[in-house]
Design an enzyme around this catalytic site. Structure first.
Site, PDB file in Angstrom:
ATOM      1  N   ILE A  87     -13.865   0.565   2.749  1.00 59.90           N
ATOM      2  CA  ILE A  87     -12.769   0.114   3.606  1.00 59.90           C
ATOM      3  C   ILE A  87     -12.283   1.267   4.474  1.00 59.90           C
ATOM      4  CG2 ILE A  87     -12.000  -1.674   2.002  1.00 59.90           C
ATOM      5  CD1 ILE A  87      -9.631   0.172   1.258  1.00 59.90           C
ATOM      6  N   ASP A  88     -12.545   2.504   4.062  1.00 62.09           N
ATOM      7  CA  ASP A  88     -11.939   3.668   4.718  1.00 62.09           C
ATOM      8  C   ASP A  88     -12.601   4.057   6.032  1.00 62.09           C
ATOM      9  OD1 ASP A  88      -9.918   4.145   2.825  1.00 62.09           O
ATOM     10  OD2 ASP A  88     -11.375   5.047   1.475  1.00 62.09           O
TER      11      ASP A  88
END
Lengths: 360, 360, 360, 360
Positions: free
Chosen positions: D136-137
Site C-alpha cells: 500500500i505504501d
C-alpha cells in the site's frame, strides 16, 4: 488586476469542481496581482448570451468532493459554429464580445473533444484559451488520462460487482451497458476490474456467434453465470461493414432504448439461458469523484494555472507517461483517442479469458 | 441427531446468506444433539429433483457480508403447484419424498409471498416448515420488515444521490425506475431518503397532469432539475380504471422495456425540458447487505432456530412493533402487504412537497 | 407571521441537516402565515451570545445528504446551567432574552441527553421548546431510535468488515474501539452486523479471563483471527466494583488514549497472539447519513413541525414501536437509555457465539 | 508439466488475490502443458516449514474483489536471513529444499521491499523467482506504482472526507494519522485528494512553528476548522538532526501509541483550539481493492506470467511511464522509493496552500 473566465462544457463528470478549485486556488495563491473570476453558466451558452457570475475564491471552497459542476453545463448549441442559431446570434462574435467586454486575460475551458474544437476556434480568433481534458470517456486525444475517467470506471465496476451476486444466485447471463458511444475505455477497464467474461466495444466489432460460444464454454466448464459488458456504441461485424449512412439509418430505426436489450434477447433465444440487462447509465457520471480523480483533476487545474501565470495559452493540459504537460490546442482539437485493439490492456484482457467477440 | 434442510426461493436479496448463518449458528450452538444440515439447490427445484448438498457449519462462516445466496435460487416452477411439470413430476409428492428420505426434522425456507404459499402447502401436507421473510420489496404480509429491504433502499437512494449531481449540472428532469411491481415500499423510502420531487407507486394511481404540474411548479420556483421516482408497477389513473384483463393486455403490448422510457418521453414533450431515465435495476438486489439488514437477517435466523429448538413449526418469523415473533404460515401465505396511501410516511412525504401524482 | 428558531447541540451526527430540512420544509409548506427562520450558531452558545443568522428556505435545500450541521454545534458551556460563566453571563436569562427579542414562537432543539435537560429548563422558564432526539449513541430515553444511530452503526460495521480481511491474512487478534462512553448500542449492533467474536459494553462488565477463553476457543477450533469490539466505556468487573470516585480516579490516571491499547496489550501477552487495535473514532459521526437515517430524521422533522403547527410544545419527538409520537420533555430530560443485558439482541448475540466477557 | 509456487509476504493489501488470479489465469490459459499450482501459507514461512496447499484454478475464481490474501502472510522471520531461527532451521537451505522437492519451475513472490530482498537472495541461490510489487505504501524502488496503493489512498481520503463534516460542525483541528513509516506517498496523495491543510511526511521534516502558523492563517481567514495529515513516520526538524541511534532511542521512549496524540496535544495547547485525532490505521490495508487497483494488479499478474512463459525469471514486474516492464531483482532488492520533496505533486500541493511544515 488579472481577469479569468471559467466554463464547463459538454457532458458533466465527477471532477469538474475539483479541477476548477485547482485553477482558482493556484491563480489566487501565486498571482502577484488581484484576481477577478468570472464563471460562465451552462458552458459556452453563458459566453454567448452573457450569462455569468462574478465569483469569489470562497465559491471554490468545499467543492473538491462535489460531483457535477457549480457552473452548469450544456452540449448545445455547437453543431456548426458558424451557422447562426434560430435567434440569429453569431456565436463566435458573441463570445469574442463577451471576452473583450469582461477584459478577460484568459478563458479556462473544461471540456471534451467537441468543446476543445470550439476552444481552438476561439484561440484562432485571438482569445487566450486554456483547455482542460474533461470526460469520463477518456477519449481526448493528446493526453493519456482525462478527469472523470477513474471515477466512472469505479462506478461501472461497482455495478458489475453488484450484478455478480444476483447473476450467480439465479444462474443468469447479464448484459451490462457501460458508457462509451464511440470509444470503449470505460467498458474495457470495468471489464478487467469487474472480472467480466466478455467485453464488446466500438473499436472491436463483434460477431454474436463468438459471444454465444464464449457463454457456452463457460457453462460447459461449470460456471453458473456469465457477465457481458457492452459499450453503448458496440457494433457487430455486419454493422461495421455498412456505409456510414446505412449504419446511421439502422441506428435511427432501432426501437429499443439500448442495444443491450436486443443483445440480451438474442442470447436468451440462442442459449436458452435466462438473460437480464443492467444499465448504470448516467450514474456513471454522477456522485463524488474518487481520490485518484481528485488528485489528477487538481493537477490539471494547477498546471493550467501555471501555464497562464507563465504567460502561455492556446494549449490543453495533458498527462503523458505520468508527467503533466501542455499540448497545443490545434494538435488535439476534435480528435478522438480510441482503444487500440492491439494494445497491452486488450491483449492482457484476452489472456484472462475475456472475449471481445472477434475470436478467429 | 437433528436434521435440518435449508432453501432460498424467489428473487435473491443481499441478506440471504446472513440469515442462513444465523439459523445454522444458533442451531449448532444450542442443540444438545449433533446436527446434520442439507442445503437444497436453486430453491424448491432442489427439493423436487433431489439436488442438495450436505453442508458443514464452516460453509456458513464468512458469508455474513456476502450478497446473493450460496444455495442458488429460482422462481420456477410454481405457478400451479398441483399441475405436473412438462416432465410429469408431481411436485408436492416429490418434495415430501425428499423430506422423508433425508429424515428432515425441519425445512427452513427463505422466501417471499409466492414461496410462503408453497411452504404453507408443505406444512398442510405434514412437513415441519419454518419460513423467513425474504424480499427486497418489503411486501410480505404479517411482518413490519423483510430482510433485503433496507439494503435495497440504500442502493436505490444512492442512485438518486448520484443522479442528482448530473441532473443539476445539466438542468434536466430524471425519471428513475425503482423496483416494485406490485408494491411501492422501496420507491417510497428511497424518494424520502433521496429527496425526490415526485414518487409514483402502484398503490396510488397517478395523473400525468399532476406530475407535469409538479415539474412546472419547481421550475417556476427556480429549480434547475426535477427527480421523479417511479415504481416498476406504477399505474396511471386511466390504467387503474381498466379491467384486470384490459390492463394485462395493455402491459403485454408495451414495446418499451420499462414505463420510465414512456413517462420520460411524455415529460420531455409536454415540458420541453431535457428528460433522461435511470434504471438501477437488479443492482437493487445485488452487492452486500447493509448493517441494519445484517442485524435483522441475523435476528430472523436466530428466531427461526429458536422456534425449531422449542419444537415449533408451521410459522413465519416476523417483526412487529420492533419485536421478533412468529406468525402462523396459514395467516400470511400468499398475502401482500401494500403501502397504505393514508399511512404516516406517505402523509409526511406529501408535507415535504413530494408529489404522488394524485393531487386534487 | 410565524417565527421559529433552530439549534443543534452536543456532538454532531450525520442527519442533523436532514432533520432541520424536514422541520423547515414542513413548516413552510403547511403554515398559513409567512415564516421567519433563525438559526443559532454553535448550539446554545448562539442563543446566549446572540449569534444567529436569519435564514431562508433555500438554505435548507440540498442539505439532506450533507453530514454535520450547517449551524455549527458545541457541547459547552452547560455543566451547571445556573452557575455564571467566567464572563459573568447569566445563561438562562440570556437565552430567554434572545428568545423574547426575536419574538420566537418556538425553538427547535436538536440534541442529546444533556441538551434535552437544558431544553426542559427553558420550557420550565416559559419558552416553547420542541426537542428532537439527536445522537449517534441511541441512548436518549423515551424513544426507540435516535437520528445518527443507523449511520454510525454502518460506519462501525464497515470498519469491522475492512479489518476482517487484514486480520484474516495475518492471523491476528484485533481490538476495535467503537463509540459509546456510557452505553453500548453502537458496539452491540456493529458486533452483530460485523460478525465480531466478542463485544464489551459498559452495561455488561467483563472479565478478561472470559475474553481470553473466547479467543482460545476460537483458535482451538481452527480460526485464524479474532475480532473484539470494545465500547469506549467498556468496564471490567473489577472496575465495576469500585466506587464512583475510585473509578473516576482510575480513569483519570490512565496514560493510554484508549482502553483498547491496554486490552490489546494484555491479550497479546496472555495469548501470545499478534494483537492490533483499530479506532474508527470520529469517523463514526462523520460523512453522509445513510438512507434509513435520512428517512427517520425527516420523520422527526415533520413530526416536530406538525406539533408546532398544532400549537403543542414542551415535548420531544420520539419513535415507539415503529410509530412517531411526542413525549413530554420533563419525562425524558437527562435520562439515559441503556442496553438491557437481558434484552433480545444481547441474547441473540450470545446464541451466535458472541462473548460479552461475562460468561459464567 | 509446469509447476509454479505462489506466496504473499509482508503486510497485506487489498489486491493480493487479484494479482494471484491474474498470474494463475494467464499461466493456465497460455501454457501448452498442464499446470500444477502450489500455494505457500503465511509467506516465506510456508516455504521454510513446508506448509503449502496444492491448488486448483477454481481456488482463484471469485477472488478478484476479495481483500487480504487467501494464502495468509507474515512479516517474520527474516530480519537476518542467514541467522538460524530459535529452532535452528537454516532458512535459505529449507526454502531451497522445498523448491527442489516440489520440482518448481518458478516461485511467484508478491511482496514489498524486505520480501524482494529475500527473493533476490533465492534467485542468487539458483531458484527461478519472479517478484510482484505489493505494498500500500508505494515505496518499492523500480516501479512507478505498486498494487495496494490506490485502494489505500481511497480509504485514507474517505477518512478525511468523513472527518471534515464533524471538524466543520465543531470548529476543530483534526490530526489524522495516515500510513507510512518511512515514506509519505499515501499521506501526500490523500492530503491532495482530501483537501487537507497540512501534510507532514518523513521525507520533509517539519517545524511545529510552521504548522501552528498555518493553522493561525486559516483561522484568521475565517476558516472554522483545519485538517492535518500526518504520516506515521513524520519527523520534526529537531528529530531529523539526531543521529540514527539517538532517534531510535527517542522513538522507543515514546509513551503514546502514535505521534498524532502528541502533535494534537501541542496544537491544542499552543492554539487554544479543540484538537482531535483520527487514526484509520489498518483499515487502510483492508476491505476490497478499488477498480484501478484491480486493473493494475491484474496487469502485474499477467506480466509476471508472460515473463515465466517466455522463460524469464529473476525480475520484478514494474510499471514505468505507464508501461508494464520487468526489472532485474538485483536492481531493486531492498531499495526504497521515497517522495522527492522537489517533485511535481509536492510542488502542486504547495501551490494549493498545503503546508508541509517546512516553510521558510
Amino acid at each position: 488586476m488579472v481577469r479569468i473566465g471559467l466554463l464547463t462544457s459538454g457532458g458533466d463528470c465527477q471532477a469538474l469542481n475539483a479541477t476548477m478549485r485547482g485553477i482558482v486556488k493556484t491563480v489566487i495563491n501565486l498571482s502577484t496581482e488581484p484576481v477577478e473570476i468570472y464563471g460562465f453558466e451552462d458552458g459556452y451558452q453563458g459566453m454567448i448570451y452573457k450569462r455569468y457570475r462574478k465569483m469569489s475564491p470562497s465559491d471554490f471552497s468545499g467543492i473538491l468532493t462535489r460531483g457535477g459542476t457549480i457552473l452548469g453545463t450544456s452540449r448545445t448549441p455547437f453543431k456548426r459554429l458558424d451557422t447562426p442559431e434560430a435567434d440569429g446570434v453569431d456565436k463566435v462574435a458573441a463570445m469574442k464580445e463577451t471576452y473583450r467586454d469582461l477584459k478577460l486575460d484568459c478563458l479556462f475551458m473544461l471540456g471534451g473533444n467537441g468543446s476543445t474544437k470550439t476552444a481552438n476556434r476561439l484561440r484562432a480568433e485571438g482569445l487566450s484559451v486554456i483547455a482542460l481534458p474533461k470526460t469520463i470517456d477518456n477519449d481526448t486525444w493528446g493526453t493519456d488520462l482525462t478527469f472523470g475517467f477513474t471515477s466512472a470506471v469505479e462506478i461501472a465496476t461497482k455495478c458489475i460487482d453488484d450484478i455478480r451476486t444476483t447473476a450467480s444466485s439465479h444462474g443468469r447471463v447479464f448484459v451490462i451497458e457501460i458508457m462509451g458511444h464511440k470509444v470503449g475505455w470505460i467498458p474495457l477497464y470495468a471489464a478487467v476490474a469487474g472480472g467480466a467474461d466478455a467485453c464488446l466495444i466500438p473499436e472491436i466489432p463483434y460477431d454474436m456467434d463468438n459471444v454465444i460460444a464464449a457463454i457456452d464454454r463457460r457453462m460447459q466448464a461449470g460456471a453458473r453465470f456469465t457477465i457481458i459488458v457492452v459499450a453503448e456504441g458496440a457494433i457487430s461485424r455486419d454493422e461495421a461493414r455498412l456505409s456510414k449512412r446505412e449504419y446511421k439509418k439502422l441506428v435511427a430505426e432501432r426501437t429499443s432504448p439500448s442495444i443491450v436489450y436486443d443483445i440480451a434477447r438474442e442470447i436468451e433465444t440462442r442459449t436458452g439461458r435466462e438473460t437480464r440487462v443492467a444499465i448504470p447509465g448516467h450514474t456513471q457520471r454522477g456522485g463524488q469523484p474518487d481520490a485518484q480523480d481528485r488528485v489528477f483533476a487538481t493537477q490539471c487545474g494547477v498546471e493550467a494555472a501555471l501555464g497562464f501565470l507563465e504567460g502561455e495559452s492556446g494549449f490543453m493540459v495533458a498527462q503523458r507517461s505520468g508527467k503533466m504537460c501542455r499540448v497545443p490546442l490545434e494538435e488535439v482539437a476534435g480528435k478522438l483517442k480510441y482503444v487500440d485493439p492491439g494494445s497491452d490492456l486488450v491483449r492482457e484482457a484476452r489472456f484472462l479469458g475475456i472475449s471481445f467477440g472477434d475470436e478467429a
